[in-house]
Design a protein around this motif. Structure first.
Motif, PDB file in Angstrom:
ATOM      1  N   VAL A 556       0.858  -1.180   0.000  1.00 31.15           N
ATOM      2  CA  VAL A 556       0.000   0.000   0.000  1.00 31.15           C
ATOM      3  C   VAL A 556       0.896   1.232   0.000  1.00 31.15           C
ATOM      4  CG1 VAL A 556      -1.861   1.216   1.162  1.00 31.15           C
ATOM      5  CG2 VAL A 556      -1.737  -1.275   1.295  1.00 31.15           C
ATOM      6  N   ARG A 557       0.845   1.948  -1.114  1.00 26.09           N
ATOM      7  CA  ARG A 557       1.672   3.131  -1.271  1.00 26.09           C
ATOM      8  C   ARG A 557       0.788   4.383  -1.209  1.00 26.09           C
ATOM      9  NH1 ARG A 557       4.768   0.778  -6.616  1.00 26.09           N
ATOM     10  NH2 ARG A 557       5.904  -0.916  -5.566  1.00 26.09           N
ATOM     11  N   VAL A 558       1.249   5.362  -0.490  1.00 27.08           N
ATOM     12  CA  VAL A 558       0.497   6.602  -0.341  1.00 27.08           C
ATOM     13  C   VAL A 558       1.182   7.704  -1.137  1.00 27.08           C
ATOM     14  CG1 VAL A 558      -0.321   8.354   1.263  1.00 27.08           C
ATOM     15  CG2 VAL A 558      -0.363   5.939   1.919  1.00 27.08           C
ATOM     16  N   SER A 559       0.404   8.328  -2.023  1.00 22.90           N
ATOM     17  CA  SER A 559       0.924   9.460  -2.797  1.00 22.90           C
ATOM     18  C   SER A 559       0.198  10.720  -2.357  1.00 22.90           C
ATOM     19  CB  SER A 559       0.698   9.233  -4.295  1.00 22.90           C
ATOM     20  OG  SER A 559       1.449   8.135  -4.760  1.00 22.90           O
ATOM     21  N   GLU A 560       0.920  11.620  -1.714  1.00 26.70           N
ATOM     22  CA  GLU A 560       0.329  12.878  -1.294  1.00 26.70           C
ATOM     23  C   GLU A 560       0.297  13.831  -2.494  1.00 26.70           C
ATOM     24  OE1 GLU A 560       2.359  14.369   2.081  1.00 26.70           O
ATOM     25  OE2 GLU A 560       1.889  12.637   3.346  1.00 26.70           O
ATOM     26  N   GLY A 738       3.859   8.477   3.984  1.00 28.51           N
ATOM     27  CA  GLY A 738       5.239   8.654   3.551  1.00 28.51           C
ATOM     28  C   GLY A 738       6.008   7.360   3.422  1.00 28.51           C
ATOM     29  N   LEU A 739       5.355   6.227   3.759  1.00 26.36           N
ATOM     30  CA  LEU A 739       6.040   4.933   3.695  1.00 26.36           C
ATOM     31  C   LEU A 739       5.227   3.961   2.857  1.00 26.36           C
ATOM     32  CD1 LEU A 739       6.959   4.594   7.476  1.00 26.36           C
ATOM     33  CD2 LEU A 739       8.482   5.332   5.627  1.00 26.36           C
ATOM     34  N   VAL A 740       5.845   2.850   2.504  1.00 23.76           N
ATOM     35  CA  VAL A 740       5.129   1.770   1.837  1.00 23.76           C
ATOM     36  C   VAL A 740       4.697   0.773   2.908  1.00 23.76           C
ATOM     37  CG1 VAL A 740       5.255  -0.112   0.171  1.00 23.76           C
ATOM     38  CG2 VAL A 740       6.416   2.054  -0.309  1.00 23.76           C
ATOM     39  N   ALA A 741       3.390   0.681   3.112  1.00 19.40           N
ATOM     40  CA  ALA A 741       2.864  -0.260   4.093  1.00 19.40           C
ATOM     41  C   ALA A 741       2.625  -1.608   3.429  1.00 19.40           C
ATOM     42  CB  ALA A 741       1.567   0.265   4.691  1.00 19.40           C
ATOM     43  N   GLN A 742       2.446  -2.600   4.254  1.00 20.63           N
ATOM     44  CA  GLN A 742       2.109  -3.920   3.722  1.00 20.63           C
ATOM     45  C   GLN A 742       0.928  -4.465   4.521  1.00 20.63           C
ATOM     46  OE1 GLN A 742       4.624  -7.676   4.083  1.00 20.63           O
ATOM     47  NE2 GLN A 742       4.975  -7.169   1.928  1.00 20.63           N
ATOM     48  N   TRP A 743      -0.190  -4.651   3.826  1.00 21.01           N
ATOM     49  CA  TRP A 743      -1.375  -5.229   4.460  1.00 21.01           C
ATOM     50  C   TRP A 743      -1.375  -6.726   4.206  1.00 21.01           C
ATOM     51  CZ3 TRP A 743      -5.701  -1.381   2.464  1.00 21.01           C
ATOM     52  CH2 TRP A 743      -5.565  -0.161   3.143  1.00 21.01           C
TER      53      TRP A 743
END
Length: 921
Positions: A556-560, A738-743
């Protein structure tokens, strides 16, 4: 009583002195015999001469008898407190049902036929002046007094029990439970009714009401023992009475006057028995007979071995036997919840129970309807049970439209009942009476709202297993209605199956508690495991099981994205660069306008890179949307044959639920965590022989609008889709900023969901957003009187109904009142439904005309300015006003050359890629 003796008694009512059983006669009745006056009519509209009221009373009683004895599912009879083998109780109920039109023995009703009035006037019947008195209300007012002359009266009681309760049950047969008249509350005042309400009629009118009651008593073979009908049983009883009345009012039941017997010579007991047989045929023709379901193994039903969840439930029911109750299934996407629920439905319901599969949208209901039809063919013995699709656009589903119609006979009645009854008894708008059905959740939620004939919904629900899918997708308003419905389903002991991949524990607990409260059983202390299931039986027994599931890890990547909306489309193109070599991507937007704008902006880019571009949302013409949905499933479903090498689907939330599609990468605008999990489940959903090398891992990219300081900046339009508090809590509690999460799915699902939807009163919650949520609740519940009370909170049956039409005015979704707009094109030959001018605008009058018009329609938010402008300028044919499907449909006329229209300050265009677009002129 022997048949011969019964026939003699029936004949004696019309020829000379009456001979009634001692227990069935009052002192007054034994002292003064009154012959039934057959000139008192019950049906006249559409007939050469009036049909005697007594004949209609007997007809209705006969249909009620056969409904209970042969056709209604056994759980409905259990909820009514009637044993199918107890012929005495069956006949007693049939007798009561026949009395529904007793209020027609009044001057107010009989003067509606001038010829009959003249005949009765010559016989000495008075016709006093006064305010009109509707005959259903007159039935309720007069019944407790005259019922005493059969010996069948129980203590007067109140509106929820006793004779007064039965009177309220019969007085509702035109759709509304009436508030009590002051005299109904006090037994001592009942003898003053004819003087308080002259239109009820006294003297000869009262004698005739008693005579009709006693004649019907003998004809039906009633015993004089009072029925135990109280509280919720009266609700179902009212439904049986209405259906019996409607079926008995068909022209095929009334027959031709040329075939009528000489009424004065008729043996009414024999007439009743004859009408029982004819009534049974009418019930079958209406498709209302309960199915007979075979309890087969999972493999026999679905032609495949069960997966872990399915095997776990099959093993449980094999070990513990069949039983009604509530089953909660919480498990990730793609593990076979649908098949597990259908298997459980035939174990939890009786062998003559139906099934109702409810989903959040019309599109998902359409898809489920196909599967329900296949299921019914596998498990229903003999002829396939009547199967129905329940939503406003059902006629556009070709599989449903191809099913044969059921009842073809018209109805003979006086008033607006004809149109209403035909809508319910014919296949297109039978609502919940069809034994097997799929539909939208609105069908159940509407039962929680006060409406005309709302009790018919509970009658239909009482004989089914109710399956509720995607239970996480309901907003606060819908959830409140659902809790009320679950409490009533528990009271009727209706088996319920609730399914979700992302259901918060708090919401799950409330659903379980509501059903248990209605059923009168203890709420289980244990929560449902994830993934797994929880079963609560109607006897209070509880079982639960955790079902292991293979873990899937999603990056899960977050792009602001600052300066939204100026920059967001460029951000999407940047993220889509990964598929320029090869791959299929899904982009999910939160609003239709966003999806349209994004799809239009991607056209040059997609053409440059030879990427196939598809857009799917709700603002397409109905036939175009169905075609697009089929194409999406063909391109992005489980198969490989039609899958594009490079493609982008731009869609709204409709892609989240019950669409079996699979993409190499998923992009989404910020949404609450439950929708995000559903969207993530559309990535790498199926095992494929090969995927693009750089897209080999399931990935969800979330685009988040932020202000220049990095704070969350929610577009105003998103607030109409999702409460901002859930967007904020997802941003703070579920995404690694700001980080790459892993679900890890399913392992992390319950924790993520509860972190967002759990207790909102913690210290970190933004108080302003919490206040906003409170305001939304207040707005939602601004009219709490619209919702029916829970069973134990009923003060009277009048609490359950309201005068408006439940099909048109019930708001089962907050702020989503929609208007259907038909897209038409101006041509020299006239208005057409296509741009080429080949299909002329149809006039109402046939099923095909209605289907053609609705197929060209688009649902629009009724509150939107463009919608109001379209409705104000509508040029709908005048003939549509008489068609219940088209009466409120507006027509928008486009210029064939530009595919656009200008009306009321709005510019509208219809584009093949993006659908109907609107902007201020």
């Amino acid at each position: 009583m022997s048949p011969a003796r019964a026939s003699t008694l029936g004949r004696s009512l019309f020829r000379g002195p009456k001979v009634l059983p001692e227990k069935a006669m009052s002192e007054r009745a034994r002292g003064a015999s009154v012959r039934v006056e057959l000139g008192i009519w019950g049906k006249a509209k559409g007939l050469p001469r009036p049909y005697p009221l007594l004949a209609h009373l007997v007809d209705t009683a006969a249909v009620a008898y056969t409904l209970l004895a042969d056709h209604l599912p056994s759980p409905t009879l259990d909820a009514l407190g009637i044993d199918r083998a107890d012929d005495v109780r069956l006949r007693n109920f049939a007798f009561l049902a026949g009395l529904h039109d007793l209020g027609k023995v009044t001057p107010a009703f009989q003067r509606q036929h001038k010829g009959a009035q003249l005949d009765l006037d010559r016989l000495g019947f008075p016709f006093p002046a006064g305010e009109p008195l509707f005959h259903d209300r007159a039935t309720q007012l007069s019944l407790p007094e005259v019922l005493a002359f059969t010996g069948m009266a129980s203590p007067l009681g109140g509106p929820l029990n006793g004779t007064l309760g039965a009177a309220c049950m019969l007085g509702v047969h035109h759709g509304i439970f009436h508030p009590l008249h002051p005299s109904e509350r006090f037994q001592a005042a009942r003898s003053q009714l004819p003087f308080l309400m002259p239109q009820l009629g006294s003297g000869r009118w009262e004698d005739q009401r008693i005579a009709h009651v006693e004649a019907l008593f003998v004809a039906t073979g009633a015993s004089g023992a009072a029925l135990d009908l109280a509280d919720h049983r009266l609700v179902l009883g009212a439904g049986v009475v209405v259906i019996a009345d409607w079926l008995a009012s068909q022209e095929s039941s009334v027959g031709s006057p040329d075939d009528w017997p000489a009424w004065g010579d008729l043996h009414w007991v024999e007439w009743f028995e004859k009408k029982v047989v004819l009534g049974s045929d009418a019930v079958r023709s209406a498709g209302l007979s309960a199915p007979t379901v075979s309890r087969r193994s999972f493999t026999e039903i679905f032609d495949e071995a069960p997966r872990p969840l399915q095997a776990s439930l099959e093993g449980f029911f094999h070990q513990h036997g069949s039983a009604p109750g509530l089953l909660l299934i919480t498990a990730p996407m793609g593990v076979g919840k649908t098949e597990a629920a259908l298997l459980a439905s035939q174990r939890m319901g009786a062998q003559d129970s139906g099934v109702l599969f409810l989903l959040p949208t019309m599109a998902t209901a359409d898809a489920m309807f196909e599967r329900v039809v296949v299921y019914a063919r596998r498990v229903v013995n003999g002829e396939t049970a009547e199967v129905s699709l329940l939503h406003s656009m059902a006629s556009l589903n070709q599989s449903f439209a191809d099913l044969p119609e059921t009842v073809e006979s018209t109805l003979s009645d006086d008033g607006d009942t004809i149109a209403v009854a035909s809508q319910w008894l014919r296949g297109r708008r039978r609502t919940l009476l069809a034994p097997v059905a799929a539909g939208t959740i609105d069908q159940l939620l509407a039962a929680s709202l006060k409406s005309r004939r709302g009790f018919l919904r509970w009658l239909g629900l009482s004989g089914k297993t109710v399956i509720i899918d995607e239970a996480h997708s309901f907003d606060a308003y819908m959830h409140g209605l659902l809790l009320t419905a679950l409490t009533w389903l528990g009271r009727f002991c209706v088996p319920v199956i609730v399914m979700s991949a992302t259901l918060p524990k708090r919401i799950a607990a409330e659903m379980v508690s509501a059903w248990c409260k209605g059923a009168g059983v203890d709420v289980p202390e244990d929560a449902c495991a994830y993934p797994g299931w929880l079963f609560v039986g109607s006897n209070g027994a509880t079982r639960s099981s955790e079902v292991p599931s293979e873990a899937v890890f999603v990056e899960v990547r977050v792009s602001e994205v600052p300066h939204w909306p100026i920059t967001w489309m460029s951000a999407v193109k940047d993220r889509l660069s990964t598929i320029q070599g090869e791959g299929c991507a899904l982009v999910v937007c939160n609003t239709v306008a966003d999806a349209q704008e994004l799809a239009a902006s991607l056209v040059p880019w997609a053409g440059m890179h030879d990427i196939e571009l598809v857009c799917l949302h709700a603002r397409f013409r109905q036939d175009d949307r169905r075609r697009l949905t089929r194409e999406v499933l063909a391109k992005f479903g489980p198969g490989e044959q039609d899958r594009p090498r490079r493609a982008v689907l731009v869609a709204t939330q409709i892609v989240e639920q019950s669409l079996d599609v699979d993409f190499d990468v998923v992009l989404s605008c910020l949404a609450p965590v439950a929708p995000l999990l559903q969207r993530a489940g559309r990535g790498h959903r199926h095992a494929r022989p090969s995927r693009p090398t750089d897209l080999g891992k399931p990935t969800l990219e979330v685009l988040v609008p932020v202000d220049p300081n990095g704070g969350l900046s929610i577009p105003k339009a998103w607030g109409f889709v999702y409460p901002e508090i859930y967007l904020q809590r997802t941003w703070e509690n579920a995404l690694a900023r700001g980080l790459v999460a892993q679900w890890a799915l399913p392992g992390d699902v319950q924790g993520l969901v509860d972190a967002v939807y759990g207790d909102l009163a913690d210290a970190e919650t933004d108080e302003a957003l919490l206040a906003q949520l409170d305001r939304e609740w207040l707005d939602t519940l601004a009219n709490p009187d619209a919702r029916i009370p829970e069973p134990d909170a009923m003060g009277s049956l009048a609490d359950l109904t309201a005068s408006f039409d439940d099909e048109l005015l019930l708001a089962t979704r907050l702020g989503l009142s929609s208007s259907q707009v038909v897209c038409a094109w101006s041509h020299p030959s006239g208005l057409c439904l296509d741009q080429e001018g080949r299909i002329l605008m149809p006039r109402a009058g046939s099923r095909e005309a209605t289907r053609l018009a609705l197929a060209a329609s688009i649902p629009l938010n009724r509150a939107a300015g463009a919608t109001r402008a379209i409705e104000a300028a509508s040029v709908a044919p005048s003939s549509w006003a008489d068609d219940p499907w088209l009466a409120d449909v507006a027509v928008l006329v486009f210029d064939p050359a530009s595919a656009s229209a200008d009306t009321g300050g709005w510019h509208l265009s219809l584009d093949p890629l993006t659908g109907l677009c609107s902007e201020r002129a």
